[in-house]
Design an enzyme around this catalytic site. Sequence first.
Site, PDB file in Angstrom:
ATOM      1  N   ARG A  37      24.784   6.145  -3.656  1.00  0.00           N
ATOM      2  CA  ARG A  37      23.996   7.010  -4.536  1.00  0.00           C
ATOM      3  C   ARG A  37      23.700   8.338  -3.845  1.00  0.00           C
ATOM      4  O   ARG A  37      23.758   9.401  -4.451  1.00  0.00           O
ATOM      5  CB  ARG A  37      22.691   6.295  -4.903  1.00  0.00           C
ATOM      6  CG  ARG A  37      21.754   7.101  -5.774  1.00  0.00           C
ATOM      7  CD  ARG A  37      20.514   6.294  -6.109  1.00  0.00           C
ATOM      8  NE  ARG A  37      19.831   5.832  -4.899  1.00  0.00           N
ATOM      9  CZ  ARG A  37      18.771   5.025  -4.913  1.00  0.00           C
ATOM     10  NH1 ARG A  37      18.298   4.558  -6.055  1.00  0.00           N
ATOM     11  NH2 ARG A  37      18.202   4.660  -3.781  1.00  0.00           N
ATOM     12  N   ARG A  41      24.022  10.113   2.967  1.00  0.00           N
ATOM     13  CA  ARG A  41      24.073   8.795   3.597  1.00  0.00           C
ATOM     14  C   ARG A  41      25.454   8.167   3.462  1.00  0.00           C
ATOM     15  O   ARG A  41      25.930   7.492   4.368  1.00  0.00           O
ATOM     16  CB  ARG A  41      23.009   7.889   2.989  1.00  0.00           C
ATOM     17  CG  ARG A  41      21.590   8.294   3.344  1.00  0.00           C
ATOM     18  CD  ARG A  41      20.563   7.428   2.644  1.00  0.00           C
ATOM     19  NE  ARG A  41      19.199   7.850   2.950  1.00  0.00           N
ATOM     20  CZ  ARG A  41      18.124   7.334   2.397  1.00  0.00           C
ATOM     21  NH1 ARG A  41      18.235   6.360   1.490  1.00  0.00           N
ATOM     22  NH2 ARG A  41      16.923   7.771   2.733  1.00  0.00           N
ATOM     23  N   ASP A  62      26.136   6.539  -8.440  1.00  0.00           N
ATOM     24  CA  ASP A  62      24.806   6.006  -8.739  1.00  0.00           C
ATOM     25  C   ASP A  62      24.940   5.162  -9.990  1.00  0.00           C
ATOM     26  O   ASP A  62      25.147   5.689 -11.086  1.00  0.00           O
ATOM     27  CB  ASP A  62      23.830   7.161  -8.970  1.00  0.00           C
ATOM     28  CG  ASP A  62      22.409   6.689  -9.269  1.00  0.00           C
ATOM     29  OD1 ASP A  62      22.214   5.464  -9.457  1.00  0.00           O
ATOM     30  OD2 ASP A  62      21.509   7.535  -9.328  1.00  0.00           O
ATOM     31  N   TYR A 170      13.209  -9.582  -9.768  1.00  0.00           N
ATOM     32  CA  TYR A 170      14.456  -9.706  -9.008  1.00  0.00           C
ATOM     33  C   TYR A 170      15.199 -10.965  -9.416  1.00  0.00           C
ATOM     34  O   TYR A 170      16.423 -10.948  -9.613  1.00  0.00           O
ATOM     35  CB  TYR A 170      14.155  -9.725  -7.513  1.00  0.00           C
ATOM     36  CG  TYR A 170      15.398  -9.711  -6.647  1.00  0.00           C
ATOM     37  CD1 TYR A 170      16.134  -8.549  -6.472  1.00  0.00           C
ATOM     38  CD2 TYR A 170      15.832 -10.870  -6.005  1.00  0.00           C
ATOM     39  CE1 TYR A 170      17.269  -8.535  -5.680  1.00  0.00           C
ATOM     40  CE2 TYR A 170      16.963 -10.867  -5.208  1.00  0.00           C
ATOM     41  CZ  TYR A 170      17.675  -9.692  -5.051  1.00  0.00           C
ATOM     42  OH  TYR A 170      18.812  -9.676  -4.272  1.00  0.00           O
ATOM     43  N   VAL A 172      15.032 -12.581 -12.300  1.00  0.00           N
ATOM     44  CA  VAL A 172      15.587 -12.388 -13.645  1.00  0.00           C
ATOM     45  C   VAL A 172      16.821 -11.496 -13.590  1.00  0.00           C
ATOM     46  O   VAL A 172      17.841 -11.774 -14.240  1.00  0.00           O
ATOM     47  CB  VAL A 172      14.524 -11.792 -14.585  1.00  0.00           C
ATOM     48  CG1 VAL A 172      15.145 -11.409 -15.930  1.00  0.00           C
ATOM     49  CG2 VAL A 172      13.389 -12.788 -14.809  1.00  0.00           C
TER      50      VAL A 172
END
Length: 256
Positions: A37, A41, A62, A170, A172
């Site tokens: 994204r 980095r 992203d 998380y 779900v």
Amino acid sequence: MSAEKIAVVTGSNKGIGYAIVKGLCEKFNGSVYLTARDLKRGEEAVTKLKELGFKPLFHQLDISDQASVDKFKKHIQTVHEGIDVLVNNAAIAYKMDAPESFGEQAEKTVAVNYFGTLRVCEALFPLLRTNARVVNISSSAGHLHRIPSADIRAKFSNADLTEGWGNSAYVVSKVGVSALTVIQQRLFDKEVPNRNISVNSVHPGYVDTDMTSHKGPLTIEQGAKAPLYLSLEANLKGKYVWFDCHLVDWYGETLP
């Protein structure tokens, strides 16, 4: 069509995704895309791998941004025309002490982990070549048994479940990813002409990453083991696989 094979790993500038890219660079007979994204980095991760002697490709991606997904799809179409391995790794998880309300956490977690993964799949699935492999990174939290309601478990396990469909956002989101895997495989099996595409989900283990606050006992390389197995070796379709590469019954009553 380009003869060069292409692998794509989402969310792969660090952690398990980074280790999957590294493993694919070592073992995959083709080019490997590290995607992230954050542009800076992602480029730093690629530089680090190049210093180790690998040659990953990079593209910003992203999964929560349709424009970003569309741009990546156009790039793959234009430059390579197809994909042979797609690893859906990108995901988020809030910390226990996160200040955001549960409602906000739930909305964003499901939006990224489930609907973001679905967004990438809808964009890139038409580009999958014959015999392509898709690996959806799930979790032990993605086992159906983690849903406490029997009625809701029944809905997730219904053979007619479609893509539109606890107290942990998380859980779900990752149960959704595991269920999505079954749906996707069912749809690929019905394709005419059939591309013989495999889709599997995997629990990579409790790994020492930012997402686990570095509490996991497994290294990122150990966490990449099962995803790499599914990407390169396994002859499985629509299954749920544990971090040690053994098959787990997603519909079962207990976890391993």
